[in-house]
Design a protein around this motif. Structure first.
Motif, PDB file in Angstrom:
ATOM      1  N   UNK A  92      37.693-102.569 133.863  1.00  0.00           N
ATOM      2  CA  UNK A  92      38.338-102.216 135.127  1.00  0.00           C
ATOM      3  C   UNK A  92      37.678-101.018 135.806  1.00  0.00           C
ATOM      4  N   UNK A  93      36.554-100.566 135.257  1.00  0.00           N
ATOM      5  CA  UNK A  93      35.917 -99.342 135.777  1.00  0.00           C
ATOM      6  C   UNK A  93      36.938 -98.215 135.907  1.00  0.00           C
ATOM      7  N   UNK A  94      37.802 -98.107 134.900  1.00  0.00           N
ATOM      8  CA  UNK A  94      38.853 -97.084 134.927  1.00  0.00           C
ATOM      9  C   UNK A  94      38.224 -95.693 134.903  1.00  0.00           C
ATOM     10  N   UNK A  95      38.866 -94.721 135.539  1.00  0.00           N
ATOM     11  CA  UNK A  95      38.246 -93.403 135.727  1.00  0.00           C
ATOM     12  C   UNK A  95      38.187 -92.561 134.458  1.00  0.00           C
ATOM     13  N   UNK A  96      37.392 -91.508 134.556  1.00  0.00           N
ATOM     14  CA  UNK A  96      37.262 -90.499 133.509  1.00  0.00           C
ATOM     15  C   UNK A  96      37.630 -89.149 134.116  1.00  0.00           C
ATOM     16  N   UNK A  97      38.571 -88.455 133.494  1.00  0.00           N
ATOM     17  CA  UNK A  97      38.885 -87.083 133.877  1.00  0.00           C
ATOM     18  C   UNK A  97      38.207 -86.165 132.874  1.00  0.00           C
ATOM     19  N   UNK A  98      37.350 -85.282 133.356  1.00  0.00           N
ATOM     20  CA  UNK A  98      36.572 -84.420 132.472  1.00  0.00           C
ATOM     21  C   UNK A  98      36.874 -82.952 132.750  1.00  0.00           C
ATOM     22  N   UNK A  99      37.362 -82.255 131.730  1.00  0.00           N
ATOM     23  CA  UNK A  99      37.610 -80.821 131.869  1.00  0.00           C
ATOM     24  C   UNK A  99      36.358 -80.065 131.441  1.00  0.00           C
ATOM     25  N   UNK A 100      35.852 -79.227 132.335  1.00  0.00           N
ATOM     26  CA  UNK A 100      34.646 -78.437 132.070  1.00  0.00           C
ATOM     27  C   UNK A 100      35.065 -77.062 131.563  1.00  0.00           C
ATOM     28  N   UNK A 101      34.737 -76.792 130.300  1.00  0.00           N
ATOM     29  CA  UNK A 101      35.168 -75.552 129.681  1.00  0.00           C
ATOM     30  C   UNK A 101      34.582 -74.316 130.330  1.00  0.00           C
ATOM     31  N   UNK A 102      35.314 -73.212 130.186  1.00  0.00           N
ATOM     32  CA  UNK A 102      34.896 -71.930 130.754  1.00  0.00           C
ATOM     33  C   UNK A 102      34.661 -70.950 129.611  1.00  0.00           C
ATOM     34  N   UNK A 103      34.898 -69.680 129.830  1.00  0.00           N
ATOM     35  CA  UNK A 103      34.575 -68.660 128.834  1.00  0.00           C
ATOM     36  C   UNK A 103      35.681 -68.557 127.790  1.00  0.00           C
ATOM     37  N   UNK A 104      35.884 -69.661 127.088  1.00  0.00           N
ATOM     38  CA  UNK A 104      36.957 -69.731 126.112  1.00  0.00           C
ATOM     39  C   UNK A 104      36.621 -70.813 125.097  1.00  0.00           C
ATOM     40  N   UNK A 105      37.376 -70.843 124.021  1.00  0.00           N
ATOM     41  CA  UNK A 105      37.179 -71.894 123.036  1.00  0.00           C
ATOM     42  C   UNK A 105      37.849 -73.179 123.496  1.00  0.00           C
ATOM     43  N   UNK A 106      37.372 -74.301 122.996  1.00  0.00           N
ATOM     44  CA  UNK A 106      37.975 -75.595 123.314  1.00  0.00           C
ATOM     45  C   UNK A 106      39.416 -75.645 122.835  1.00  0.00           C
ATOM     46  N   UNK A 107      39.707 -75.001 121.710  1.00  0.00           N
ATOM     47  CA  UNK A 107      41.069 -74.991 121.183  1.00  0.00           C
ATOM     48  C   UNK A 107      42.037 -74.365 122.182  1.00  0.00           C
ATOM     49  N   UNK A 108      41.630 -73.248 122.765  1.00  0.00           N
ATOM     50  CA  UNK A 108      42.486 -72.583 123.749  1.00  0.00           C
ATOM     51  C   UNK A 108      42.705 -73.460 124.971  1.00  0.00           C
ATOM     52  N   UNK A 109      41.637 -74.119 125.418  1.00  0.00           N
ATOM     53  CA  UNK A 109      41.764 -74.988 126.591  1.00  0.00           C
ATOM     54  C   UNK A 109      42.699 -76.164 126.313  1.00  0.00           C
ATOM     55  N   UNK A 110      42.576 -76.760 125.149  1.00  0.00           N
ATOM     56  CA  UNK A 110      43.412 -77.917 124.820  1.00  0.00           C
ATOM     57  C   UNK A 110      44.889 -77.545 124.764  1.00  0.00           C
ATOM     58  N   UNK A 111      45.178 -76.332 124.342  1.00  0.00           N
ATOM     59  CA  UNK A 111      46.573 -75.917 124.252  1.00  0.00           C
ATOM     60  C   UNK A 111      47.127 -75.437 125.587  1.00  0.00           C
ATOM     61  N   UNK A 112      46.245 -75.085 126.527  1.00  0.00           N
ATOM     62  CA  UNK A 112      46.704 -74.522 127.801  1.00  0.00           C
ATOM     63  C   UNK A 112      46.682 -75.510 128.955  1.00  0.00           C
ATOM     64  N   UNK A 113      45.710 -76.427 128.967  1.00  0.00           N
ATOM     65  CA  UNK A 113      45.498 -77.295 130.122  1.00  0.00           C
ATOM     66  C   UNK A 113      46.375 -78.533 130.039  1.00  0.00           C
ATOM     67  N   UNK A 114      47.164 -78.753 131.080  1.00  0.00           N
ATOM     68  CA  UNK A 114      48.049 -79.913 131.097  1.00  0.00           C
ATOM     69  C   UNK A 114      47.684 -80.973 132.110  1.00  0.00           C
ATOM     70  N   UNK A 115      46.813 -80.630 133.066  1.00  0.00           N
ATOM     71  CA  UNK A 115      46.553 -81.538 134.188  1.00  0.00           C
ATOM     72  C   UNK A 115      46.045 -82.893 133.721  1.00  0.00           C
ATOM     73  N   UNK A 116      45.164 -82.917 132.726  1.00  0.00           N
ATOM     74  CA  UNK A 116      44.591 -84.190 132.283  1.00  0.00           C
ATOM     75  C   UNK A 116      45.633 -85.025 131.554  1.00  0.00           C
ATOM     76  N   UNK A 117      46.354 -84.407 130.621  1.00  0.00           N
ATOM     77  CA  UNK A 117      47.373 -85.160 129.881  1.00  0.00           C
ATOM     78  C   UNK A 117      48.501 -85.631 130.781  1.00  0.00           C
TER      79      UNK A 117
END
Length: 502
Positions: A92-117
């Motif tokens: 279905x050519x379904x989309x991909x949402x990609x979060x581009x990390x900043x000056x932080x660990x991936x663990x911190x981003x996963x626990x803080x970012x809600x927009x993708x989920x």
């Protein structure tokens, strides 16, 4: 996604005496998506994230994407995560949402970012989260100790290399999932928001669009805002309580007055329950200015509020006279909580993330943030580029390039530039965020739009939803995802019109 100074990140610190001289002449707050004052472990996740749908991977990444010397072919392991639970699939050519990390660990981003989920199910999207090189577990040269050692190894840490990393991983993901024509939307906040906007401009063949949350990409020497970061800090606190504002404004002279007494620094240390003796009044003043800026930048949720700080400063306890510095200390306690002692250097500890970000702000991310005369809550101390450069040279032996970002990304005349070759970018800002002064706050064209809220704080639109989020925030998030849906719908229509299939 930084300091002895407030906030997104810019974390600027050093152990060298030369740089502490620099700090006296410029106050560059950190960027970063989440507040650090409520997190005791800056390099650790802000909370444990137990999601069985989230799979961790490591990509064999090139050290240098832009040269062809033998050393450039060295590789390192770059961490990224994928959640495919709601993805409709390649057919279905379904989309991909990609979060581009900043000056932080991936663990911190996963626990803080809600927009993708929050929006993955709605878009039936594949979710991808990528850690920025030199942060978290993504360390070139085999270890953080080697990667962060000196300028010769840190020289591979810059925005252009990070964007090329993201491009390589996203193309790898599309190949891995056999989805040639799934549109990619990149999302980032703060410094990561700048990266998201720049990625759309530099790699339009990979990213269909970008959501750049609280991205101060105009806060550079060639495009600096009329009013600065601390102007907004002052404005928000004064708007919360004029009494609070006046007491803070008066407190700086009172701190200097007490410090000038015999044993004055010892008196201040006891007054503010510092964990270590003070070296000067600057220590406590810097600590307090960090608190005020942090409270304003991340002014969200019941526990992290400018109102709480000002209520504590304004409070009149019964049957006891409260001195000015007692009130100021109460404001700090309101934000940090009751502790046996308070570490005035809480942002200056040499964590790996801080070391990496310190390098970035001493190379290309040079934002001229200072206490200017319109920032009436603070003593006037304008940004001093000369002392800034001297401090960075003393630490690394290299000179910062304050004009490189504007040269490479071309943002001096942002309206003209984005109108000419920009499209499908959302710039979102909360006007109560001090970094909004460097954000894009006006629509540029039909497809480069600015979404702003009067009361929003730093990256508030992309962090985890909270029970009781205000209606304006709910509406802002909904507007953003509807715009993204329209980009995807147009793209899918174009695929059909061109008779392009998988």
């Amino acid at each position: 996604m930084s300091l002895p100074f407030p906030i997104l990140l810019l974390l600027i610190f050093s152990t060298s005496s030369s740089f502490f001289i620099t700090l006296a002449h410029c106050k560059i707050p950190r960027l970063g998506i989440s507040p650090k004052m409520l997190t005791n472990e800056p390099d650790a996740p802000t909370q444990k994230l137990n999601d069985p749908n989230l799979k961790m991977f490591y990509f064999n990444q090139n050290l240098d994407h832009f040269t062809f010397t033998p050393k450039s072919y060295m590789t390192f392991q770059q961490r990224y995560a994928i959640d495919s639970k709601h993805w409709a699939g390649a057919k279905d050519n379904a989309p991909i949402l990609a979060f581009l990390g900043e000056e932080s660990s991936l663990d911190s981003d996963l626990s803080a970012i809600g927009f993708l989920r929050d929006n993955g199910p709605r878009l039936k999207a594949l979710l991808v989260y990528i850690e920025h090189r030199y942060y978290g577990k993504t360390m070139p040269f085999g270890s953080a100790e080697e990667a962060l050692k000196n300028a010769s190894t840190l020289g591979y840490l810059n925005a252009a290399q990070a964007l090329a990393d993201y491009a390589a991983i996203l193309l790898h993901v599309k190949e891995k999932y056999s989805t040639k024509h799934s549109p990619i939307i990149v999302i980032g906040g703060s410094y990561g928001g700048m990266l998201a906007a720049w990625f759309r401009l530099k790699y339009p063949h990979i990213a269909l669009g970008a959501l750049a949350s609280s991205a101060p990409l105009l806060y550079f020497e060639d495009s600096r805002p009329k009013f600065g970061y601390y102007y907004i800090v002052t404005k928000v606190i004064k708007g919360t309580s004029e009494r609070c504002y006046n007491m803070i404004r008066k407190s700086w002279k009172e701190i200097d007055r007490v410090a000038a007494k015999p044993n004055g620094l010892l008196i201040l240390s006891k007054q503010f329950k510092t964990c270590a003796p003070l070296n000067g009044s600057f220590d406590i003043k810097d600590f307090l200015s960090t608190i005020y800026a942090e409270a304003v930048q991340y002014n969200r949720g019941p526990s992290y509020s400018v109102t709480n700080v000002c209520n504590a400063i304004d409070n009149n306890p019964p049957n006891r006279k409260k001195g000015l510095l007692d009130r100021i200390f109460a404001g700090a306690v309101a934000l940090l909580g009751n502790q046996s002692c308070y570490d005035t250097n809480m942002f200056a500890h040499p964590t790996n993330n801080n070391k990496a970000w310190r390098w970035q702000t001493c190379s290309e991310i040079v934002m001229p943030v200072g206490y200017d005369k319109q920032d009436t809550m603070f003593p006037t101390t304008p940004f001093n580029m000369t002392s800034y450069i001297e401090g960075c040279k003393a630490d690394y032996g290299v000179t910062p390039r304050p004009h490189w970002i504007t040269t490479y990304f071309g943002i001096q005349d942002v309206k003209l530039i984005l109108r000419k070759f920009g499209s499908n970018i959302i710039f979102s800002n909360g006007l109560a965020d001090p970094y909004s002064v460097g954000g894009v706050l006006e629509d540029i064209s039909d497809s480069v739009v600015a979404i702003k809220s009067n009361n929003g704080s730093h990256c508030q639109d992309i962090v985890m939803k909270r029970k009781g989020d205000p209606e304006w925030l709910v509406m802002q998030r909904d507007k953003e995802i509807k715009i993204i849906e329209s980009w995807i719908a147009t793209y899918q229509k174009d695929l059909r019109a061109l008779n392009i299939s998988i």
